[in-house]
Design an enzyme around this catalytic site. Structure first.
Site, PDB file in Angstrom:
ATOM      1  CB  SER A  69      69.495  74.240  31.518  1.00  0.00           C
ATOM      2  OG  SER A  69      70.476  73.920  30.853  1.00  0.00           O
TER       3      SER A  69
HETATM    4  N1  SAH Z   1      74.915  71.811  31.930  1.00  0.00           N
HETATM    5  C1  SAH Z   1      75.038  73.115  31.971  1.00  0.00           C
HETATM    6  C2  SAH Z   1      74.425  73.947  30.799  1.00  0.00           C
HETATM    7  C3  SAH Z   1      75.419  74.770  30.264  1.00  0.00           C
HETATM    8  S1  SAH Z   1      75.234  75.724  28.746  1.00  0.00           S
HETATM    9  C4  SAH Z   1      74.724  73.857  33.524  1.00  0.00           C
HETATM   10  O1  SAH Z   1      74.047  73.032  34.088  1.00  0.00           O
HETATM   11  O2  SAH Z   1      75.180  74.752  33.801  1.00  0.00           O
HETATM   12  C5  SAH Z   1      75.848  74.667  27.702  1.00  0.00           C
HETATM   13  C6  SAH Z   1      77.319  74.252  27.713  1.00  0.00           C
HETATM   14  O3  SAH Z   1      77.763  73.663  26.754  1.00  0.00           O
HETATM   15  C7  SAH Z   1      78.216  75.721  27.638  1.00  0.00           C
HETATM   16  O4  SAH Z   1      79.009  75.722  29.020  1.00  0.00           O
HETATM   17  C8  SAH Z   1      79.119  75.576  26.491  1.00  0.00           C
HETATM   18  O5  SAH Z   1      80.262  76.030  26.422  1.00  0.00           O
HETATM   19  C9  SAH Z   1      78.902  74.070  26.297  1.00  0.00           C
HETATM   20  N2  SAH Z   1      79.389  73.679  25.182  1.00  0.00           N
HETATM   21  C10 SAH Z   1      78.817  73.934  23.603  1.00  0.00           C
HETATM   22  N3  SAH Z   1      79.434  73.509  22.683  1.00  0.00           N
HETATM   23  C11 SAH Z   1      80.279  72.368  23.161  1.00  0.00           C
HETATM   24  C12 SAH Z   1      81.017  71.293  22.792  1.00  0.00           C
HETATM   25  N4  SAH Z   1      81.082  71.002  21.464  1.00  0.00           N
HETATM   26  N5  SAH Z   1      81.788  70.622  23.718  1.00  0.00           N
HETATM   27  C13 SAH Z   1      81.600  70.723  24.904  1.00  0.00           C
HETATM   28  N6  SAH Z   1      80.783  71.766  25.456  1.00  0.00           N
HETATM   29  C14 SAH Z   1      80.080  72.595  24.552  1.00  0.00           C
END
Ligand code: SAH
Length: 219
Positions: A69
């Protein structure tokens, strides 16, 4: 505490300080949050080819169609979550690179983080361990269901957007707790601050945002 790899050139302290100045301009004013954003080595949470862009205020790809993000959004979500007082336990949905997990780690008692993509989870887990974050537990799971065995949580932070707030997450929020979650379809999402108060559930819109979707099931 680990000595943070200092970084050189575009990952130097000066470059990081410029990002902090920008966060302040955008309204981030919690000194603890600013301090953690200053010291967390974001360049170690992206692949090497992108390290030179790690202190730009922008989301970056982390593979598998996912993104780390934007720093402003990480800071805003963290600040909103902390505004409620000290947090013993926080659930993060969407570990991704582990960056948001790392930002939370020194600010709360314990972070539980769930991720649905195994390769992302494995590398986030390895990275967090190597950098010395000890109060973190990660697991492979569909975050729509929260983490029942560890509930309730003082704070819940969701880093991917569902169309509506998952009921399991609401039910795993401790009384007095708060949740920060982007909600909406496509690029039309609102970042909500949801509080579990004595008189029920309150919702406040913080910002318009653009997160990857919260998907259903494990990979
Ligand atoms: N907090 C992360 C943001 C990653 S983007 C960072 O700082 O890098 C969002 C993430 O949510 C992705 O890795 C994606 O695989 C995950 N995601 C999407 N749907 C999800 C679900 N149902 N359960 C767990 N993770 C999920």
């Amino acid at each position: 505490m680990t000595k943070w790899p200092a970084g050189i050139g575009m990952t130097s302290q000066r470059t990081r300080d410029r990002l902090i100045a920008r966060l302040q301009q955008l309204g981030i004013n919690n000194p603890q949050v600013l301090d953690v954003m200053r010291t967390t080595p974001r360049h170690l949470f992206v692949e090497e080819a992108l390290a030179s862009r790690a202190y730009e205020d922008t989301a970056l790809p982390i593979g598998y169609g996912q993104t780390i993000s934007q720093p402003y959004i990480v800071a805003l979500m963290t600040q909103a979550l902390l505004a409620n007082g000290p947090l013993a336990t926080v659930l993060e949905v969407g570990s991704g690179s582990g960056y948001q997990t790392a930002v939370l780690s020194p600010l709360v008692g314990k972070v539980y983080s769930v991720e649905r993509l195994e390769p992302l989870l494995q590398s986030a887990r390895r990275r967090l361990l190597r950098l010395g974050y000890r109060n973190v537990s990660c697991k492979l799971a569909d975050g729509n269901w929260g983490w029942e065995e560890r509930a309730p949580f003082d704070g819940i932070i969701v880093t991917a957007a569902p169309a509506t707030v998952p009921n399991a997450l609401l039910s795993q929020l401790a009384p007095g707790g708060s949740m920060v979650i982007p909600v909406g379809n496509g690029e039309m999402q609102e970042l909500l601050l949801i509080k579990h108060t004595e008189s029920g559930i309150s919702r406040l819109v913080l910002e318009r945002v653009n997160f990857v979707p919260l998907l259903r099931g494990q990979n």
